[in-house]
Design an enzyme around this catalytic site. Structure first.
Site, mmCIF file in Angstrom:
data_model
loop_
_atom_site.group_PDB
_atom_site.id
_atom_site.type_symbol
_atom_site.label_atom_id
_atom_site.label_comp_id
_atom_site.label_asym_id
_atom_site.label_seq_id
_atom_site.Cartn_x
_atom_site.Cartn_y
_atom_site.Cartn_z
ATOM 1 C CE1 TYR A 109 -3.699 2.075 -0.074
ATOM 2 C CE2 TYR A 109 -2.380 3.326 1.977
ATOM 3 C CZ TYR A 109 -3.789 3.746 0.952
ATOM 4 O OH TYR A 109 -4.551 4.696 0.398
ATOM 5 C CE1 TYR A 135 5.700 -14.239 -1.235
ATOM 6 C CE2 TYR A 135 4.297 -13.836 0.751
ATOM 7 C CZ TYR A 135 4.730 -14.037 -0.734
ATOM 8 O OH TYR A 135 2.354 -14.946 -0.873
ATOM 9 N NE ARG A 140 -2.587 -12.106 -1.590
ATOM 10 C CZ ARG A 140 -3.548 -12.808 -1.554
ATOM 11 N NH1 ARG A 140 -3.080 -14.005 -1.671
ATOM 12 N NH2 ARG A 140 -4.503 -12.551 -0.526
ATOM 13 C CE LYS A 164 5.384 -18.069 -1.429
ATOM 14 N NZ LYS A 164 4.275 -17.699 -0.535
ATOM 15 C CB ILE A 206 7.165 -20.747 0.618
ATOM 16 C CG1 ILE A 206 8.902 -21.253 0.602
ATOM 17 C CG2 ILE A 206 6.602 -20.427 1.166
ATOM 18 C CD1 ILE A 206 9.093 -19.635 1.775
#
Length: 294
Positions: A109, A135, A140, A164, A206
């Site tokens: 965000y 990550y 997302r 990841k 993962i």
């Protein structure tokens, strides 16, 4: 030394009907994952509904996972945040709770610059002694960790040891592998890209798929680690219908439905996520049966 090699499960967090975490079921899931040769437990990340866990239950879930795993496999705690101070606090608490490592998602965000990512991740890692896995999931978070940024962190921050990668861009991941020169372990963050990423030097995944097919996902990764990419590719392709079904609605909506189909009391996601649509459950059930998960 790598935190793990193979298939780590991005574990769903089971919920009771009243929305509370079902810790008895969480312990059962962990036991069954380890029995299925999952190589690491990743708790309280995206699949674990971290955005809707308050700090107390988030940390209780980490403690539960550490206690239940009891050293049988590493436990990696999702502790990232778009608030660096909060991520530091959660990471410190995860370390105190006995977690073997932390998974740090990119700030979402507020969309940090690459300089901001370096500063934030360096501050979080510097506050703890256990290894950190970056990550990268720009779909997302709205932020992409560029290969140069990840490679810099892997070579300049001792306990940033892995990433990841869920950017979905194989060319970007190839460049990361080139630039990192072995300073950063690479895990696939997308179940449909395990073999391509491991062929570039990745050491595992993962995985959401591991929730419902732990042995299969472990065996797929082992085939690649042993250099049998022909076998790994065949397993990857065979699993694609189930992988697509597990992402036909936003994660972790489908995986919780899948666990319920397997007889677990996974419950439904917390709002703003909702229960899986019935027409998608039909597709998911068929894909699970076809791969031998039901």
């Amino acid at each position: 030394m790598s935190l793990f090699r193979g298939a780590g499960v991005a574990l769903a967090t089971p919920m009771k009907e009243n929305g509370e975490i079902n810790f008895d079921e969480l312990e059962k899931l962990i036991d069954d994952q380890i029995a299925g040769h999952t190589d690491a437990i990743i708790v309280c990340a995206t699949s674990g509904e971290a955005p809707t866990l308050d700090d107390d239950e988030h940390l209780e879930a980490i403690r539960c996972a550490v206690a239940r795993a009891a050293g049988r496999v590493p436990v990696i705690a999702g502790t990232g945040s778009n608030n660096t101070a909060h991520a530091i606090m959660m990471s410190k608490e995860a370390e105190k709770s006995g977690a073997d490592g932390c998974l740090l998602v990119t700030p979402y965000y507020n969309k940090a610059t690459q300089d901001g990512l370096i500063a934030s991740f360096t501050a979080i890692a510097g506050a703890i002694d256990i290894p950190c896995i970056l990550y990268n999931v720009p779909s997302r978070t709205g932020v992409n960790i560029l290969p140069e940024t990840a490679a810099y962190l892997g070579s300049h921050v001792d306990n940033i040891t892995a990433i990841k990668e869920a950017c979905g861009n194989i060319s970007q991941i190839a460049k990361l592998a080139e630039l990192s020169q072995g300073n950063l372990d690479i895990y696939s963050g997308n179940d449909d890209q395990i073999v391509p990423i491991m062929s570039l030097g990745g050491i595992g995944v993962i995985s959401v798929l591991s929730n419902v097919a732990p042995q299969y996902t472990h065996d797929l990764c082992m085939a690649c680690l042993e250099g049998d990419f022909r076998k790994g590719a065949a397993m990857q392709l065979k699993a694609l219908p189930l992988i697509r079904a597990l992402f036909c609605e936003v994660n972790p909506i489908p995986v919780k439905a899948a666990l319920n189909m397997q007889g677990y009391a996974a419950g439904i996601p917390r709002l703003p996520l909702t229960e899986m649509k019935e027409e998608h459950k039909v597709i998911l059930r068929k894909a699970m049966k076809d791969l031998g998960c039901l």
